[in-house]
Write a protein that holds these residues in place. Structure first.
Motif, PDB file in Angstrom:
ATOM      1  N   PHE A   1      17.157 -26.771  10.400  1.00 58.62           N
ATOM      2  CA  PHE A   1      18.604 -26.609  10.512  1.00 58.62           C
ATOM      3  C   PHE A   1      19.283 -27.660   9.651  1.00 58.62           C
ATOM      4  CE2 PHE A   1      22.670 -27.629  12.838  1.00 58.62           C
ATOM      5  CZ  PHE A   1      23.330 -26.447  12.497  1.00 58.62           C
ATOM      6  N   GLU A   2      20.206 -27.196   8.840  1.00 58.37           N
ATOM      7  CA  GLU A   2      20.906 -28.132   7.964  1.00 58.37           C
ATOM      8  C   GLU A   2      22.411 -27.910   8.125  1.00 58.37           C
ATOM      9  OE1 GLU A   2      21.527 -28.785   3.193  1.00 58.37           O
ATOM     10  OE2 GLU A   2      20.045 -27.320   3.872  1.00 58.37           O
ATOM     11  N   ILE A   3      23.140 -28.988   8.302  1.00 55.95           N
ATOM     12  CA  ILE A   3      24.608 -28.867   8.377  1.00 55.95           C
ATOM     13  C   ILE A   3      25.135 -28.972   6.943  1.00 55.95           C
ATOM     14  CG2 ILE A   3      26.748 -29.893   9.267  1.00 55.95           C
ATOM     15  CD1 ILE A   3      24.913 -30.988  11.605  1.00 55.95           C
ATOM     16  N   THR A   4      25.776 -27.914   6.480  1.00 55.70           N
ATOM     17  CA  THR A   4      26.205 -27.890   5.075  1.00 55.70           C
ATOM     18  C   THR A   4      27.675 -28.288   4.898  1.00 55.70           C
ATOM     19  OG1 THR A   4      26.626 -25.520   5.284  1.00 55.70           O
ATOM     20  CG2 THR A   4      24.496 -26.167   4.370  1.00 55.70           C
ATOM     21  N   HIS A   5      28.489 -28.077   5.924  1.00 53.55           N
ATOM     22  CA  HIS A   5      29.893 -28.488   5.852  1.00 53.55           C
ATOM     23  C   HIS A   5      30.324 -29.014   7.214  1.00 53.55           C
ATOM     24  CE1 HIS A   5      29.717 -25.615   2.519  1.00 53.55           C
ATOM     25  NE2 HIS A   5      30.674 -26.344   1.974  1.00 53.55           N
ATOM     26  N   GLN A   6      30.965 -30.154   7.213  1.00 53.77           N
ATOM     27  CA  GLN A   6      31.496 -30.704   8.461  1.00 53.77           C
ATOM     28  C   GLN A   6      33.018 -30.718   8.340  1.00 53.77           C
ATOM     29  OE1 GLN A   6      29.882 -32.110  11.468  1.00 53.77           O
ATOM     30  NE2 GLN A   6      32.051 -31.800  11.986  1.00 53.77           N
ATOM     31  N   ASP A   7      33.703 -30.084   9.300  1.00 55.91           N
ATOM     32  CA  ASP A   7      35.165 -30.075   9.261  1.00 55.91           C
ATOM     33  C   ASP A   7      35.675 -31.519   9.353  1.00 55.91           C
ATOM     34  OD1 ASP A   7      37.756 -28.911   9.301  1.00 55.91           O
ATOM     35  OD2 ASP A   7      37.847 -29.161  11.479  1.00 55.91           O
ATOM     36  N   LYS A   8      36.696 -31.820   8.559  1.00 55.39           N
ATOM     37  CA  LYS A   8      37.172 -33.217   8.518  1.00 55.39           C
ATOM     38  C   LYS A   8      37.969 -33.597   9.770  1.00 55.39           C
ATOM     39  CE  LYS A   8      37.084 -34.071   3.558  1.00 55.39           C
ATOM     40  NZ  LYS A   8      36.626 -32.811   2.973  1.00 55.39           N
ATOM     41  N   LYS A   9      38.600 -32.607  10.406  1.00 58.12           N
ATOM     42  CA  LYS A   9      39.477 -32.948  11.531  1.00 58.12           C
ATOM     43  C   LYS A   9      38.858 -32.708  12.908  1.00 58.12           C
ATOM     44  CE  LYS A   9      43.462 -31.750   8.736  1.00 58.12           C
ATOM     45  NZ  LYS A   9      44.217 -30.578   8.324  1.00 58.12           N
ATOM     46  N   THR A  10      37.835 -31.843  12.982  1.00 55.47           N
ATOM     47  CA  THR A  10      37.250 -31.526  14.298  1.00 55.47           C
ATOM     48  C   THR A  10      35.724 -31.612  14.200  1.00 55.47           C
ATOM     49  OG1 THR A  10      36.899 -29.158  13.884  1.00 55.47           O
ATOM     50  CG2 THR A  10      39.101 -29.791  14.613  1.00 55.47           C
ATOM     51  N   ASN A  11      35.041 -31.271  15.310  1.00 61.87           N
ATOM     52  CA  ASN A  11      33.566 -31.257  15.287  1.00 61.87           C
ATOM     53  C   ASN A  11      32.996 -29.964  14.713  1.00 61.87           C
ATOM     54  OD1 ASN A  11      33.109 -33.796  16.363  1.00 61.87           O
ATOM     55  ND2 ASN A  11      33.246 -33.054  18.482  1.00 61.87           N
ATOM     56  N   ALA A  12      33.885 -29.034  14.285  1.00 60.04           N
ATOM     57  CA  ALA A  12      33.396 -27.741  13.761  1.00 60.04           C
ATOM     58  C   ALA A  12      32.522 -27.985  12.538  1.00 60.04           C
ATOM     59  CB  ALA A  12      34.585 -26.857  13.387  1.00 60.04           C
ATOM     60  N   ARG A  13      31.460 -27.195  12.425  1.00 59.39           N
ATOM     61  CA  ARG A  13      30.542 -27.386  11.311  1.00 59.39           C
ATOM     62  C   ARG A  13      29.931 -26.063  10.875  1.00 59.39           C
ATOM     63  NH1 ARG A  13      26.016 -30.753  14.761  1.00 59.39           N
ATOM     64  NH2 ARG A  13      24.872 -28.980  15.571  1.00 59.39           N
ATOM     65  N   VAL A  14      29.581 -25.991   9.594  1.00 62.23           N
ATOM     66  CA  VAL A  14      28.841 -24.832   9.093  1.00 62.23           C
ATOM     67  C   VAL A  14      27.420 -25.309   8.848  1.00 62.23           C
ATOM     68  CG1 VAL A  14      28.536 -23.292   7.096  1.00 62.23           C
ATOM     69  CG2 VAL A  14      30.809 -23.673   8.030  1.00 62.23           C
ATOM     70  N   GLY A  15      26.449 -24.496   9.238  1.00 57.42           N
ATOM     71  CA  GLY A  15      25.058 -24.888   9.032  1.00 57.42           C
ATOM     72  C   GLY A  15      24.204 -23.697   8.657  1.00 57.42           C
ATOM     73  N   ILE A  16      22.946 -23.994   8.295  1.00 54.73           N
ATOM     74  CA  ILE A  16      22.001 -22.909   8.020  1.00 54.73           C
ATOM     75  C   ILE A  16      20.746 -23.130   8.858  1.00 54.73           C
ATOM     76  CG2 ILE A  16      20.549 -21.769   6.279  1.00 54.73           C
ATOM     77  CD1 ILE A  16      22.540 -22.607   4.174  1.00 54.73           C
ATOM     78  N   ILE A  17      20.445 -22.125   9.693  1.00 58.57           N
ATOM     79  CA  ILE A  17      19.183 -22.144  10.435  1.00 58.57           C
ATOM     80  C   ILE A  17      18.189 -21.385   9.564  1.00 58.57           C
ATOM     81  CG2 ILE A  17      17.977 -21.320  12.500  1.00 58.57           C
ATOM     82  CD1 ILE A  17      20.637 -21.467  14.015  1.00 58.57           C
ATOM     83  N   LYS A  18      17.111 -22.057   9.153  1.00 59.21           N
ATOM     84  CA  LYS A  18      16.109 -21.384   8.320  1.00 59.21           C
ATOM     85  C   LYS A  18      14.903 -21.011   9.174  1.00 59.21           C
ATOM     86  CE  LYS A  18      17.441 -23.456   3.964  1.00 59.21           C
ATOM     87  NZ  LYS A  18      17.193 -24.436   2.920  1.00 59.21           N
ATOM     88  N   THR A  19      14.510 -19.745   9.116  1.00 57.82           N
ATOM     89  CA  THR A  19      13.330 -19.292   9.871  1.00 57.82           C
ATOM     90  C   THR A  19      12.412 -18.534   8.915  1.00 57.82           C
ATOM     91  OG1 THR A  19      13.973 -17.027  10.463  1.00 57.82           O
ATOM     92  CG2 THR A  19      14.936 -18.793  11.795  1.00 57.82           C
ATOM     93  N   ARG A  20      11.221 -18.185   9.392  1.00 59.94           N
ATOM     94  CA  ARG A  20      10.279 -17.447   8.526  1.00 59.94           C
ATOM     95  C   ARG A  20      10.801 -16.046   8.201  1.00 59.94           C
ATOM     96  NH1 ARG A  20       6.739 -17.032  13.729  1.00 59.94           N
ATOM     97  NH2 ARG A  20       7.709 -15.185  14.572  1.00 59.94           N
ATOM     98  N   SER A  21      11.780 -15.553   8.964  1.00 64.17           N
ATOM     99  CA  SER A  21      12.322 -14.209   8.705  1.00 64.17           C
ATOM    100  C   SER A  21      13.705 -14.254   8.077  1.00 64.17           C
ATOM    101  CB  SER A  21      12.370 -13.404  10.005  1.00 64.17           C
ATOM    102  OG  SER A  21      11.082 -13.252  10.519  1.00 64.17           O
ATOM    103  N   GLY A  22      14.065 -15.384   7.538  1.00 67.08           N
ATOM    104  CA  GLY A  22      15.365 -15.474   6.865  1.00 67.08           C
ATOM    105  C   GLY A  22      16.274 -16.505   7.492  1.00 67.08           C
ATOM    106  N   ASN A  23      17.461 -16.625   6.923  1.00 70.73           N
ATOM    107  CA  ASN A  23      18.402 -17.669   7.332  1.00 70.73           C
ATOM    108  C   ASN A  23      19.547 -17.098   8.167  1.00 70.73           C
ATOM    109  OD1 ASN A  23      16.804 -19.192   5.696  1.00 70.73           O
ATOM    110  ND2 ASN A  23      18.294 -19.319   4.022  1.00 70.73           N
ATOM    111  N   ILE A  24      20.119 -17.970   8.989  1.00 69.16           N
ATOM    112  CA  ILE A  24      21.330 -17.609   9.740  1.00 69.16           C
ATOM    113  C   ILE A  24      22.373 -18.652   9.387  1.00 69.16           C
ATOM    114  CG2 ILE A  24      22.343 -17.236  12.030  1.00 69.16           C
ATOM    115  CD1 ILE A  24      19.351 -17.111  13.060  1.00 69.16           C
ATOM    116  N   GLU A  25      23.486 -18.193   8.831  1.00 69.34           N
ATOM    117  CA  GLU A  25      24.560 -19.148   8.580  1.00 69.34           C
ATOM    118  C   GLU A  25      25.402 -19.253   9.843  1.00 69.34           C
ATOM    119  OE1 GLU A  25      27.409 -20.558   4.923  1.00 69.34           O
ATOM    120  OE2 GLU A  25      27.406 -18.426   5.374  1.00 69.34           O
TER     121      GLU A  25
END
Ligand code: ZN
Length: 404
Positions: free
Chosen positions: A7-31
């Motif tokens: 799991f990698e956090i790719t964007h962290q919102d500057k004002k809140t705890n909201a974040r965009v990440g990518i879960i990588k699995t053997r069957s593909g990724n989930i953004e």
């Protein structure tokens, strides 16, 4: 740690705890953030495999209890090549642990739970006094009586891990004891301690190829939530889930979540899943607090019962819970799509008037078209949420959707 998961956090919102990440699995990724559609019995009710392919969800969540008891069963599914082959779905699959069914099939059928309205939908609860209980709680697991044929089977942490291994999902949940709302602090503490014991056992027996999420319990008691949070986040789970009752009001839920998130420091880099939450306003509030994935039966259940999601563009708001009731007579003459913001195949080809008629005459096409709309609507909403975090305008998007 499984080598097939990260799991990698790719964007962290500057004002809140909201974040965009990518879960990588053997069957593909989930953004993430992402609301995972539910395929309880390895199917999304009312949809064909072609329909699912057209919507193209990033992942789905299937249910361990139902797949274990329902023919062909998890052992046969394993022989057929696992859930992915069985469903013809090549992307990541989540499975829950079966623990929640102790609540929905056991305590959930008691008068107390019905009284406080824990289960929506009048048709789903039998109201006679001769109702059966389908679970017996034991120290080391749960004795289930199948709702399909009443055969008895024991499920503890070891069994749940074996079933989830047979199913071959990428993301699995620890076996836990789900406490109903309204329990005393003492009852909740006892149930939390049993969950902790079962979750440790789950870690010991899990398939190393699968990513196991530990589940934080503690009901509506902030001190217990902190205790559970510290315990679960100190263990080598690949992800963290939040389960059990989160109080009686949304305000209470958000308060509890604030406490949980602030105590998750040691597991800050792990993906966080919210079990059973998926209303529009809850998604915004939980994403803002740093949650990554969600699952919820509302999306599809609401569709089948006549509730179709609408955006603020069509006056969707917290009061109407972002949906119209298509059975209402006022929709009989509306020659426009369900929602002008949604771009799903149903909204492209059918008017509210069409759906009103199909629903009223109980045409099986209705459930399919409605389910396609509600899932596609949520797919689009989650993408907008991810884009807004990447562009540092999450709060603006939240204010637009949650305006009073
Ligand atoms: Zn639509």
């Amino acid at each position: 740690m499984t080598p097939n998961f990260s799991f990698e956090i790719t964007h962290q919102d500057k004002k809140t705890n909201a974040r965009v990440g990518i879960i990588k699995t053997r069957s593909g990724n989930i953004e993430t953030p992402y609301l995972v559609p539910i395929a309880t019995r390895a199917e999304i009710i009312s949809l064909s495999k072609e329909d699912i392919s057209a919507i193209s969800p990033q992942a789905i969540l299937a249910n361990t209890y139902h797949l274990h008891f329902l023919s062909p069963g998890d052992k046969e599914i394993k022989k057929l090549g696992g859930l992915h082959k069985f469903m013809n779905f090549s992307k990541p699959i989540f499975t829950d642990s079966g623990g929640f069914q102790a609540l929905s099939l056991g305590f959930g059928r008691t008068t107390r739970l019905r009284k406080i309205g824990f289960f929506p939908g009048k048709n789903e609860i039998k109201t006679d006094n001769k109702e059966k209980t389908f679970v017996t709680l034991k120290d080391d697991g749960i004795l289930f009586k199948s709702v399909y044929d009443e055969t008895e089977k024991f499920m503890g942490p070891k069994e749940s891990m074996q079933i989830q291994s047979n199913l071959g999902s990428e993301i699995i949940m620890a076996f836990d004891q789900c406490n109903p709302p309204g329990q005393t602090e003492e009852e909740t503490k006892k149930s939390m301690e049993i969950s902790h014991k079962w979750e440790l056992e789950s870690l010991k027996h899990k398939n190393p190829e699968q990513a196991l999420y530990g589940i934080i319990h503690g009901g509506a008691y902030p001190n217990l939530r902190v205790e559970s949070c510290k315990f679960i986040s100190s263990l080598s789970f690949e992800g963290i889930a939040i389960g059990g009752s989160l109080g009686k009001t949304k305000k209470e839920m958000y308060f509890l979540l604030d406490g949980i998130i602030s105590n998750l420091k040691e597991a800050d880099k792990k993906p966080r899943h919210m079990l059973g939450i998926g209303w529009v306003d809850d998604l915004f509030e939980c994403v803002e607090r740093g949650m990554d994935t969600f699952d919820c039966v509302h999306t599809t259940r609401l569709a089948r019962h006549g509730g179709l999601y609408i955006s603020p563009k069509e006056e969707g708001n917290q009061k109407n819970k972002y949906h119209i009731k298509i059975r209402k007579i006022k929709h009989a003459s509306e020659n426009k799509p369900i929602d002008s913001w949604c771009d799903c195949s149903t909204c492209k080809s059918y008017s509210r008037k069409d759906l009103h008629n199909l629903c009223r005459i109980k045409n099986p096409q209705y459930a399919k078209l409605a389910t396609i709309h509600n899932i596609s609507f949520m797919e689009k909403l989650m993408k907008e949420i991810r884009d807004s975090i990447k562009e540092n305008r999450f709060q603006e998007l939240k204010s637009y959707w949650l305006q009073k």
